[in-house]
Design an enzyme around this catalytic site. Structure first.
Site, short mmCIF file in Angstrom:
data_model
loop_
_atom_site.label_atom_id
_atom_site.label_comp_id
_atom_site.label_asym_id
_atom_site.label_seq_id
_atom_site.Cartn_x
_atom_site.Cartn_y
_atom_site.Cartn_z
NE ARG A 80 -4.21 -1.63 0.20
CZ ARG A 80 -4.28 -2.69 -0.59
NH1 ARG A 80 -3.31 -2.94 -1.45
NH2 ARG A 80 -5.32 -3.51 -0.52
CG HIS A 119 -2.96 -1.18 -6.90
ND1 HIS A 119 -3.36 -0.57 -5.74
CD2 HIS A 119 -2.84 -2.50 -6.59
CE1 HIS A 119 -3.49 -1.48 -4.77
NE2 HIS A 119 -3.17 -2.66 -5.28
CG ASN A 178 -4.29 -10.12 -8.14
OD1 ASN A 178 -4.29 -11.06 -8.95
ND2 ASN A 178 -5.13 -10.06 -7.13
CD GLU A 193 -2.97 2.83 -5.51
OE1 GLU A 193 -1.90 2.63 -4.91
OE2 GLU A 193 -3.79 1.95 -5.77
#
Lengths: 316, 316
Positions: A229, A277, A280, A258
């Site tokens: 994070r 980000h 994934n 972010e």
């Protein structure tokens, strides 16, 4: 593998993804209707979850790592019988792979090389580093950290894992040579750290864990990678360290703020790699979930403890 | 480790690099003068090589992978007594690490992400891939290929190794699940190959091993990495495949022609990563040589066969 008598239902989609069917069958169970099932692999939402489950169902696998929604919807309260498992840890592999990519790209000086439009071998030579013989400190030894450690081993890197307890980190592919340090002694790792990977949860204690002091104690060749994070790193201190060359660079899949706003200095620093980000991405999640399902079905068939068991009282 | 009676001299530099001393001592021998030595680790040129060696010297380790210069200078002929070893294989690790970096950077869509100056998560998501569950075909199973295979294993990639003989590739960290295919059957691997790493020697047989036909049989997501020699890939066919999106991209540490001239189309293709043959930069070579020395001293102390023994008749 001999087929067991175990029947696993996959729901709610009647055309369950082939990948999940293969995982179930590959783990030694068969796929069948819910009415006769010993276990249920659930790919849907809490709202679609069956109001009643057959008494034969002893285990339910849920599709998410964080299952607060199922808790809030009362799914656990409504079904006190079966054991529930989440997908916690299932998606760590892709994030760990991304962290390794960011670290290697940095250490081997890829950003500047990618910008080049001519053959600058002699200029680049001194900047190309290697992880071999280097010490990588992984802050956070949860799923991501434990997936990353075995990826670093064949590269010849030494790993220091930092966790809350300081209890030795163990797991598949994690050797006895991995040093584990408790988070409250983090200060003593910097002098023998070459690179840092941040993979710890965001809490009040971990906010700005990497700040001006920590960055100053790293090396001009050190790369700092963050796949956890953004708040774990003090962004202003990082920008300053990158500008002054106190560290080699930063590979960031997460930022603070972010999304990183247009015009932020991090976008223009030549020694910063920003990925938005996306370590994934959605299309990798099904395959990762299928692996998790396969591992848990194998454990269920063998009567072994399941991975990521949910505590129905706590909801995680 | 108990100290053995083995004495190893390091020459010609009287202030031998500490890294080499540590490697010798760490392997269970002691560093001493040449007059009493059982072995000599040589870091100099053929011209500086001692005209005479004490009869006690049973083994000489040379500093290069290719030792034609020592052969041409008559070093082996002048010293028929000791066993000579080269540094063949010692520098493979860095090249393999570079290949892994290029492959990961490609598969995870780093080039376009590095160029971005705004947060383009939704746009990038579908392009971020993973090596997990993918098949990487490594053409050439020499030192580089054998160093790369263990690096790919923890990433969950399946490896097909292609060598001349088709004899099963073995080595430290190489599992039984690695499929080995003889080079003359290379044609049958493409349909189940996701990515290709070229790591074979440049010979008349391997010239343009990857050409238009091979590239056409790969996937729009496939990355082709070359860390061997530029001539193994047909550059024109590669440029065409990259332009038409027949493959995902190419990561090239070597090119044909090399150096790649300014203005060559490869410099401007967004899905090509060029590094100027810097996968094994000078400053990494000493550490790699020290590892090789350590491994060989340990073998010498234990009376086991040494690595990279030179055939004095053939000169390699």
């Amino acid at each position: 593998m001999q087929e067991s008598a175990i029947t696993v239902a996959i729901g709610p989609d009647p055309n369950a993804p082939r990948l999940l069917e293969k995982a179930v069958v590959g783990a030694g169970a068969r796929v069948g209707p819910l009415a006769d099932a010993d276990a249920l692999i659930w790919t849907g939402t809490p709202a679609d979850f069956p109001a009643e489950l057959p008494a034969s169902v002893r285990w339910v696998q849920l599709p998410a790592a964080g299952i607060e929604d199922f808790f809030d919807a009362g799914v656990f309260a409504a079904h006190p019988g079966p054991t529930f498992t989440s997908a916690a840890g299932a998606f760590a592999h892709s994030v760990a792979e991304h962290a390794l990519m960011l670290l290697l790209a940095g250490v081997r000086y890829l950003p500047e090389q990618l910008r080049a439009t001519s053959w600058r071998q002699r200029e680049f030579f001194p900047h190309v580093g290697s992880l071999r013989g280097k010490t990588v400190t992984i802050v956070g030894a949860g799923g991501i950290g434990r997936a990353l450690i075995p990826m670093l081993a064949p590269l010849g890197a030494h790993v220091i894992a930092v966790n809350r307890s300081g209890n030795r980190v163990t797991g598949p592919g994690i050797g006895a040579d991995v040093e584990t340090v408790p988070a409250d002694q983090l200060g003593r790792v910097w002098s023998h750290t070459d690179h840092v990977v941040v993979a710890a949860p965001a809490t009040a204690q971990t906010r700005h864990l990497i700040g001006a002091d920590e960055l100053a104690r790293l090396k001009p060749s050190s790369w700092v990678v963050n796949v956890a994070r953004g708040s774990l790193i003090d962004t202003d201190a990082l920008v300053d360290a990158l500008r002054r060359g106190l560290i080699g660079g930063a590979g960031l899949d997460v930022t603070d703020p972010e999304p990183l706003p247009d015009g932020h200095p991090l976008w223009d620093l030549p020694n910063a790699i920003i990925t938005p980000h996306d370590s994934n991405p959605p299309q990798l999640r099904l395959a990762a979930f299928a692996d998790h399902v396969g591992a848990n079905v194998a454990r269920f068939v063998a009567g072994e403890p399941l991975r990521a068991i949910v505590d129905p009282q706590r909801g995680y």
